[in-house]
Write a protein that holds these residues in place. Structure first.
Motif, PDB file in Angstrom:
ATOM      1  N   GLU A  57     -14.942  29.942  22.609  1.00 28.38           N
ATOM      2  CA  GLU A  57     -15.540  30.538  21.426  1.00 28.38           C
ATOM      3  C   GLU A  57     -16.651  29.683  20.836  1.00 28.38           C
ATOM      4  OE1 GLU A  57     -12.582  31.843  18.628  1.00 28.38           O
ATOM      5  OE2 GLU A  57     -11.262  32.486  20.242  1.00 28.38           O
ATOM      6  N   ASP A  58     -16.668  28.381  21.119  1.00 33.58           N
ATOM      7  CA  ASP A  58     -17.691  27.490  20.581  1.00 33.58           C
ATOM      8  C   ASP A  58     -18.835  27.249  21.561  1.00 33.58           C
ATOM      9  OD1 ASP A  58     -16.302  27.136  18.175  1.00 33.58           O
ATOM     10  OD2 ASP A  58     -15.048  25.595  19.078  1.00 33.58           O
ATOM     11  N   SER A  85     -17.061  35.166  25.497  1.00 30.10           N
ATOM     12  CA  SER A  85     -16.933  34.812  24.088  1.00 30.10           C
ATOM     13  C   SER A  85     -18.058  33.842  23.753  1.00 30.10           C
ATOM     14  CB  SER A  85     -15.587  34.125  23.833  1.00 30.10           C
ATOM     15  OG  SER A  85     -14.527  34.993  24.074  1.00 30.10           O
ATOM     16  N   SER A 108     -14.221  36.284  19.164  1.00 28.74           N
ATOM     17  CA  SER A 108     -14.616  34.964  18.676  1.00 28.74           C
ATOM     18  C   SER A 108     -14.267  34.887  17.204  1.00 28.74           C
ATOM     19  CB  SER A 108     -16.122  34.741  18.846  1.00 28.74           C
ATOM     20  OG  SER A 108     -16.479  34.716  20.196  1.00 28.74           O
ATOM     21  N   ASP A 109     -13.972  33.673  16.713  1.00 24.44           N
ATOM     22  CA  ASP A 109     -13.661  33.511  15.293  1.00 24.44           C
ATOM     23  C   ASP A 109     -14.843  33.886  14.412  1.00 24.44           C
ATOM     24  OD1 ASP A 109     -11.042  32.726  15.627  1.00 24.44           O
ATOM     25  OD2 ASP A 109     -11.529  30.598  15.725  1.00 24.44           O
ATOM     26  N   ARG A 110     -16.047  33.619  14.934  1.00 25.28           N
ATOM     27  CA  ARG A 110     -17.236  34.016  14.189  1.00 25.28           C
ATOM     28  C   ARG A 110     -18.030  34.975  15.065  1.00 25.28           C
ATOM     29  NH1 ARG A 110     -21.964  29.994  14.985  1.00 25.28           N
ATOM     30  NH2 ARG A 110     -21.303  28.951  16.870  1.00 25.28           N
ATOM     31  N   SER A 134     -16.798  41.253  18.485  1.00 24.47           N
ATOM     32  CA  SER A 134     -17.282  40.520  17.334  1.00 24.47           C
ATOM     33  C   SER A 134     -18.741  40.124  17.565  1.00 24.47           C
ATOM     34  CB  SER A 134     -16.362  39.317  17.147  1.00 24.47           C
ATOM     35  OG  SER A 134     -16.966  38.223  16.637  1.00 24.47           O
TER      36      SER A 134
END
Length: 163
Positions: A57-58, A85, A108-110, A134
């Motif tokens: 995710e990053d 992601s 993804s978290d963001r 997302s």
């Protein structure tokens, strides 16, 4: 390729091809002609095939360009050519023919920023051309041809943004 069963995976696992775990990657000119296994080897079991997967995710900057992804639901399934992601995912100038889902922008978290799908041919698929979980508001989708698809675009049920 390996099959990985997650503890909560009741479908049978997945076969990962190129698993990207770093920033700034370009995959160009790859040809994937179906999957080495059957997607549904027995009732209740689905082996998902991910030729290109990026779960971080990053992570940032993944470009998939000028690639060919072929499949056949009966003879050589190709479940999902690109599952990614993170940020900066660009898929351009590719052909997706006979696959299940062409491109999935995974959770993804963001929201995924600087992501694009453009100049692709998506034909005879038995799932969705695009599946988004997302995405940020700067997502670009243009100059793609999609025909004979079961679904054009699937949004995550919790997605609140309008693209």
């Amino acid at each position: 390729m390996s099959f990985e069963n997650q503890p909560d995976d009741n479908l049978g696992g997945a076969s990962n091809g190129i698993q990207v775990e770093t920033n700034h990657v370009t995959i160009q000119g790859l040809r994937v002609l179906g999957s080495p296994v059957h997607e549904r080897p027995r009732d209740g079991m689905v082996i998902r095939n991910y030729p290109i997967i990026r779960e971080g995710e990053d992570l940032d900057d993944l470009r998939v360009t000028q690639c060919l992804f072929l499949g056949d639901i009966h003879a050589a399934p190709n479940h999902l050519p690109v599952l990614a992601s993170g940020q900066g995912v660009v898929v351009d100038h590719c052909v997706f023919y006979g696959v299940k889902d062409a491109v999935v922008f995974w959770f993804s978290d963001r929201p995924s920023e600087r992501s694009e799908i453009h100049h692709n041919l998506i034909v005879n698929i038995y799932g969705a051309a695009v599946w988004t979980w997302s995405l940020a508001e700067d997502f670009k989708y243009y100059n793609n041809v999609v025909t004979n698809a079961e679904a054009f675009w699937i949004l995550n049920k919790d997605e609140k943004k309008q693209l």
